[in-house]
Design a protein around this motif. Structure first.
Motif, PDB file in Angstrom:
ATOM      1  N   TRP A  70     -10.574  -4.654  -6.315  1.00 59.85           N
ATOM      2  CA  TRP A  70     -11.527  -3.856  -5.523  1.00 59.85           C
ATOM      3  C   TRP A  70     -11.202  -3.867  -4.033  1.00 59.85           C
ATOM      4  CZ3 TRP A  70     -17.186  -4.987  -7.565  1.00 59.85           C
ATOM      5  CH2 TRP A  70     -17.253  -4.620  -8.922  1.00 59.85           C
ATOM      6  N   LYS A  71     -10.331  -4.760  -3.617  1.00 63.65           N
ATOM      7  CA  LYS A  71     -10.001  -4.895  -2.190  1.00 63.65           C
ATOM      8  C   LYS A  71     -11.297  -5.127  -1.382  1.00 63.65           C
ATOM      9  CE  LYS A  71      -5.910  -2.262  -3.094  1.00 63.65           C
ATOM     10  NZ  LYS A  71      -4.809  -1.483  -2.592  1.00 63.65           N
ATOM     11  N   MET A  72     -11.351  -4.635  -0.139  1.00 65.08           N
ATOM     12  CA  MET A  72     -12.543  -4.906   0.689  1.00 65.08           C
ATOM     13  C   MET A  72     -13.559  -3.768   0.544  1.00 65.08           C
ATOM     14  SD  MET A  72     -12.619  -6.314   4.604  1.00 65.08           S
ATOM     15  CE  MET A  72     -12.559  -4.749   5.441  1.00 65.08           C
ATOM     16  N   GLY A 102      -0.497 -13.149  -3.447  1.00 69.00           N
ATOM     17  CA  GLY A 102       0.637 -12.469  -2.811  1.00 69.00           C
ATOM     18  C   GLY A 102       0.579 -10.959  -2.865  1.00 69.00           C
ATOM     19  N   HIS A 103      -0.631 -10.395  -2.868  1.00 73.97           N
ATOM     20  CA  HIS A 103      -0.716  -8.932  -2.824  1.00 73.97           C
ATOM     21  C   HIS A 103       0.010  -8.433  -1.567  1.00 73.97           C
ATOM     22  CE1 HIS A 103      -2.331  -4.896  -2.395  1.00 73.97           C
ATOM     23  NE2 HIS A 103      -2.579  -4.953  -3.689  1.00 73.97           N
ATOM     24  N   SER A 104       0.617  -7.261  -1.657  1.00 73.42           N
ATOM     25  CA  SER A 104       1.419  -6.776  -0.514  1.00 73.42           C
ATOM     26  C   SER A 104       0.583  -6.607   0.746  1.00 73.42           C
ATOM     27  CB  SER A 104       2.112  -5.461  -0.865  1.00 73.42           C
ATOM     28  OG  SER A 104       1.158  -4.479  -1.157  1.00 73.42           O
ATOM     29  N   TYR A 160       3.966  -6.002 -10.824  1.00 76.73           N
ATOM     30  CA  TYR A 160       4.989  -5.295 -10.043  1.00 76.73           C
ATOM     31  C   TYR A 160       4.330  -4.102  -9.360  1.00 76.73           C
ATOM     32  CZ  TYR A 160       8.559  -2.015  -8.755  1.00 76.73           C
ATOM     33  OH  TYR A 160       9.303  -1.114  -8.038  1.00 76.73           O
ATOM     34  N   GLU A 161       4.245  -4.179  -8.031  1.00 80.15           N
ATOM     35  CA  GLU A 161       3.593  -3.127  -7.265  1.00 80.15           C
ATOM     36  C   GLU A 161       4.512  -2.646  -6.145  1.00 80.15           C
ATOM     37  OE1 GLU A 161      -0.977  -3.415  -7.712  1.00 80.15           O
ATOM     38  OE2 GLU A 161      -0.383  -4.642  -6.011  1.00 80.15           O
ATOM     39  N   PRO A 162       5.238  -1.551  -6.385  1.00 79.10           N
ATOM     40  CA  PRO A 162       6.050  -1.002  -5.287  1.00 79.10           C
ATOM     41  C   PRO A 162       5.118  -0.574  -4.155  1.00 79.10           C
ATOM     42  CG  PRO A 162       6.042   0.488  -7.203  1.00 79.10           C
ATOM     43  CD  PRO A 162       5.296  -0.749  -7.606  1.00 79.10           C
ATOM     44  N   ALA A 193       3.915   2.924  -3.528  1.00 81.69           N
ATOM     45  CA  ALA A 193       3.059   3.573  -4.536  1.00 81.69           C
ATOM     46  C   ALA A 193       1.607   3.142  -4.417  1.00 81.69           C
ATOM     47  CB  ALA A 193       3.576   3.256  -5.935  1.00 81.69           C
ATOM     48  N   ILE A 194       1.330   2.177  -3.533  1.00 82.05           N
ATOM     49  CA  ILE A 194      -0.036   1.643  -3.446  1.00 82.05           C
ATOM     50  C   ILE A 194      -0.906   2.535  -2.567  1.00 82.05           C
ATOM     51  CG2 ILE A 194      -1.452  -0.278  -2.637  1.00 82.05           C
ATOM     52  CD1 ILE A 194       0.781  -2.159  -3.437  1.00 82.05           C
ATOM     53  N   GLY A 195      -1.956   3.067  -3.160  1.00 86.89           N
ATOM     54  CA  GLY A 195      -2.929   3.855  -2.414  1.00 86.89           C
ATOM     55  C   GLY A 195      -2.376   5.169  -1.899  1.00 86.89           C
ATOM     56  N   THR A 196      -1.220   5.586  -2.374  1.00 91.11           N
ATOM     57  CA  THR A 196      -0.574   6.789  -1.847  1.00 91.11           C
ATOM     58  C   THR A 196      -0.674   7.957  -2.805  1.00 91.11           C
ATOM     59  OG1 THR A 196       1.501   6.087  -2.861  1.00 91.11           O
ATOM     60  CG2 THR A 196       1.140   5.460  -0.557  1.00 91.11           C
ATOM     61  N   GLY A 244       0.027   0.450  -8.561  1.00 94.35           N
ATOM     62  CA  GLY A 244       0.411   1.451  -7.564  1.00 94.35           C
ATOM     63  C   GLY A 244       0.013   2.827  -8.061  1.00 94.35           C
ATOM     64  N   SER A 245      -1.182   3.270  -7.630  1.00 96.33           N
ATOM     65  CA  SER A 245      -1.698   4.592  -8.020  1.00 96.33           C
ATOM     66  C   SER A 245      -1.779   4.791  -9.529  1.00 96.33           C
ATOM     67  CB  SER A 245      -0.880   5.709  -7.357  1.00 96.33           C
ATOM     68  OG  SER A 245      -0.995   5.619  -5.945  1.00 96.33           O
ATOM     69  N   VAL A 246      -2.185   3.731 -10.246  1.00100.23           N
ATOM     70  CA  VAL A 246      -2.465   3.902 -11.677  1.00100.23           C
ATOM     71  C   VAL A 246      -3.761   4.701 -11.804  1.00100.23           C
ATOM     72  CG1 VAL A 246      -2.998   2.765 -13.869  1.00100.23           C
ATOM     73  CG2 VAL A 246      -1.299   1.762 -12.319  1.00100.23           C
ATOM     74  N   VAL A 297      -5.067  -2.218 -10.833  1.00101.75           N
ATOM     75  CA  VAL A 297      -5.589  -0.923 -10.399  1.00101.75           C
ATOM     76  C   VAL A 297      -6.432  -1.100  -9.143  1.00101.75           C
ATOM     77  CG1 VAL A 297      -6.890   1.099 -11.155  1.00101.75           C
ATOM     78  CG2 VAL A 297      -5.775  -0.365 -12.870  1.00101.75           C
ATOM     79  N   GLY A 298      -6.092  -0.376  -8.088  1.00104.97           N
ATOM     80  CA  GLY A 298      -6.879  -0.448  -6.859  1.00104.97           C
ATOM     81  C   GLY A 298      -7.934   0.646  -6.846  1.00104.97           C
ATOM     82  N   GLY A 299      -7.624   1.747  -6.174  1.00101.57           N
ATOM     83  CA  GLY A 299      -8.579   2.835  -5.947  1.00101.57           C
ATOM     84  C   GLY A 299      -9.359   3.248  -7.188  1.00101.57           C
ATOM     85  N   ALA A 300      -8.645   3.446  -8.293  1.00100.96           N
ATOM     86  CA  ALA A 300      -9.315   3.944  -9.496  1.00100.96           C
ATOM     87  C   ALA A 300     -10.233   2.901 -10.135  1.00100.96           C
ATOM     88  CB  ALA A 300      -8.283   4.441 -10.507  1.00100.96           C
TER      89      ALA A 300
END
Ligand code: PGA
Length: 257
Positions: A13-15, A97-99, A169-171, A174-177, A215-217, A236-239
């Protein structure tokens, strides 16, 4: 995805989300994902929402995770939280170790390694994030970067403990883009990570370790990603902030092209 490895879908969920927003989201989610017991489902709210989310999850198969941790057990480390405190808050998982932590908070592979040893000792399941930046990918050094992150990050971990680790594995590009790695590209790096793990820990351990792609899953790309031989889950971040989207991602059907 391999039938020997249980798929694991985690929401980072991040912040985002106050306690009431967090409670609303997991309430919506719990009815959507109740029927999936052949896969692990994890949500990682911010620290401040852990206590609000935990009792709601008690009724579901969804597990609780945190987004970061300190390696020490206790002490004068203002602003930090220990593995035992996360256990006490009801967490079973923790992202390491999240990017974004590497980029904005000076997280290093050495620190990831300290944290990894400490969380395994505390009985938490670590989700260790690795991945290259766009310039590293364009320079053709993805495998050099990822193998360094794995070798230093997992240095000195015994085989039995290593089996519990989840790698994500998170390039970074591809994260949030909205720009996902193709399933074939993502799988190639995940297979390379497994090869690196085989060299360090042997085939049985490397075959047991689950590797997620992140990364944008999204609902529309998860099935193909999960149909790839070495992708065992998604971070999964945003979604993950939208119950319908995350519910659909959890309900993936692995397809291969
Ligand atoms: P994203 O984030 O799904 O929003 O790209 C993934 C992550 O940072 O874990």
């Amino acid at each position: 995805m391999h039938s020997k490895r249980k798929p694991v879908i985690a929401g980072n969920w991040k912040m985002f989300n106050t306690t009431s927003e967090a409670a609303t989201l997991v309430n919506e989610l719990s009815s959507l994902v109740a029927r999936f017991n052949d896969r692990e489902i994890v949500v990682c709210p911010p620290f401040t929402a852990l206590a609000a989310v935990r009792p709601i999850l008690d009724e579901t198969g969804i597990k609780l995770g945190a987004q970061n941790v300190h390696w020490e057990e206790k002490g004068a480390f203002t602003g930090e939280i220990s593995p035992a405190m996360l256990k006490d808050a009801g967490c079973d998982y923790v992202i390491l170790g999240h990017s974004e932590r590497r980029q904005f908070f000076a997280e290093t592979d050495e620190n990831v390694n300290r944290k990894l040893k400490s969380v395994l000792k505390a009985g938490l399941i670590p989700i260790v994030c690795v991945g290259e930046s766009l310039s590293e990918r364009e320079a053709g050094i993805t495998s050099t970067v990822v193998s360094r992150q794995i070798k230093i990050g997992l240095d000195g971990i015994d085989a039995e403990s290593a089996k519990k680790i989840i790698i994500a594995y998170e390039p970074i590009w591809a994260i949030g883009t909205g720009r996902t790695a193709s399933a074939a590209d993502a799988n190639a790096v995940c297979a390379f990570i497994r090869l690196t793990l085989t060299g360090m820990l042997g085939t049985p351990v490397a075959d047991a370790i689950r590797i997620q792609y992140g990364g944008s899953v999204k609902p529309d790309n998860v099935d193909e990603l999960m149909g790839s031989s070495d992708i065992d889950g998604a971070l999964v971040g945003g979604a993950s902030l939208k119950a319908d989207d995350f519910g659909r991602i959890v309900g993936f059907t692995a397809t291969s092209k």
